[in-house]
Design a protein around this motif. Structure first.
Motif, mmCIF file in Angstrom:
data_model
loop_
_atom_site.group_PDB
_atom_site.id
_atom_site.type_symbol
_atom_site.label_atom_id
_atom_site.label_comp_id
_atom_site.label_asym_id
_atom_site.label_seq_id
_atom_site.Cartn_x
_atom_site.Cartn_y
_atom_site.Cartn_z
ATOM 1 N N SER A 130 0.825 -1.206 0.000
ATOM 2 C CA SER A 130 0.000 0.000 0.000
ATOM 3 C C SER A 130 0.857 1.253 0.000
ATOM 4 N N ARG A 131 1.941 1.227 0.773
ATOM 5 C CA ARG A 131 2.843 2.374 0.806
ATOM 6 C C ARG A 131 3.457 2.625 -0.575
ATOM 7 N N GLN A 134 1.164 4.717 -2.485
ATOM 8 C CA GLN A 134 1.214 6.115 -2.057
ATOM 9 C C GLN A 134 2.381 6.835 -2.728
ATOM 10 N N GLU A 138 2.907 9.990 -5.525
ATOM 11 C CA GLU A 138 3.871 11.080 -5.319
ATOM 12 C C GLU A 138 4.745 11.289 -6.550
#
Length: 335
Positions: A130-131, A134, A138
């Motif tokens: 999941s990170r 993210q 970005e």
């Protein structure tokens, strides 16, 4: 375990080689970003995440991002975030794979699932995955999001395909290559491809770097599968015959069945169905006598040569030279 940008463990885990040295500053930035992105309000997330990331390894996938971007003259810093998220994607698959395979050792250390149990390993894998998404946001490139989101689906399909192949001696060479393309080569391909995109590659350069990563990943997995029957357990950080113990029909076994006598094929078919290591010595003899290991190595060398050929589309640079050396080392390694 709190994230610490100056973590000596993570610095030590970074491979030290001439290939990595050409992007040493970028790698230092990747390490800082890894530690920052591991930060979580749940301590166990950081503990397990940092444990597996610090467990060593060649860091080939983030390296591909850095080399691909730099080879095309990229001078920004988004490639660092991109390399980090690729490493997080890879690490999440390692956590999940070790649970699925019920592995107890990776790179000479206890696996996370062996140390903390299956549930924490799966959930921390989910966190890292999941990170990575993210960080993908970005990076801010829709093209890269398209490439990486498609890659994650292919990787998951490859893992499921490998699972369904376990214990099946009827898997042929074409099905084997389809599996390793999904489960291994796809992330190599996505790494070099996304590195090209972030650097603003021409269509020809983008296709070349995409293909380079694919062929490199295939060569890497072929040698991995060969070393399972020929490698040194201490150097590999895992036991010889692990694939056989899990009932995985890899190319050395597939080719041994194709080239061997009916009796030799029968031995291997039974070993794949049963799993375990009861017939390991017999299987090792058969794969050697039938030339299956030489055949597997020749296939890896073919993939390496294809990877090298695709680099002709890039301008000359130390980064391109290192990618060429990486393709050669992929088939020369012993671990």
């Amino acid at each position: 375990m709190s994230a610490n940008p100056s973590s000596p463990q993570l610095a030590a885990a970074t491979p030290a080689s001439p290939i990595h040295a050409v992007v040493a500053e970028d790698f230092a930035a990747v390490n800082r970003t890894i530690l920052a992105q591991l930060a979580s309000r749940v301590p166990l997330v950081e503990t397990i995440g940092q444990y597996i990331i610090e467990s060593g390894g060649k860091r080939l996938r983030p390296l591909l991002v850095l080399l691909a971007a730099r080879s095309l003259g990229y001078e920004g810093d988004r490639h660092v975030t991109l390399a980090t998220l690729i490493e997080f994607m890879h690490t999440s698959t390692l956590l999940h794979d070790d649970v699925v395979d019920e592995s107890h050792m990776r790179r000479g250390k206890a696996t996370a699932n062996d140390a903390w149990g299956n549930a924490p390993s799966v959930l921390v894998g989910d966190f890292l995955y999941s990170r990575s998404f993210q960080m993908m946001v970005e990076v801010g490139s829709m093209r890269i999001m398209e490439v990486l989101s498609a890659a994650t689906c292919t990787i998951a399909e490859g893992e499921v395909q490998q699972l369904t192949n376990v214990g099946n001696p009827d898997v042929d060479e074409a099905a084997y290559f389809e599996t390793i393309q999904g489960k291994t080569a796809m992330l190599f391909e996505a790494a070099s491809h996304s590195g090209a995109i972030i650097a603003g590659a021409t269509p020809e350069q983008e296709a070349a770097l995409r293909d380079y990563g694919r062929y490199l990943g295939l060569a890497f997995q072929l040698i991995d599968d060969l070393l399972d029957y020929q490698g040194d357990a201490q150097a590999m950080g895992k036991n010889v015959g692990d694939d056989l113990a899990e009932g995985k029909p890899t190319l050395p076994l597939i080719q041994a069945m194709a080239a061997g006598t009916p009796e030799q094929a029968k031995v291997i078919r039974q070993a794949i169905r049963q799993g375990g290591l009861e017939r390991l010595d017999e299987v090792l003899t058969i794969v050697d006598d039938t030339g299956a290991l030489d055949y597997t190595r020749a296939k890896a060398e073919e993939m390496s040569a294809k990877a090298l050929a695709r680099l002709d589309a890039l301008p000359e640079s130390p980064y391109r030279d290192n990618m060429a050396e990486l393709a050669r080392l992929a088939v020369e390694r012993r671990n």
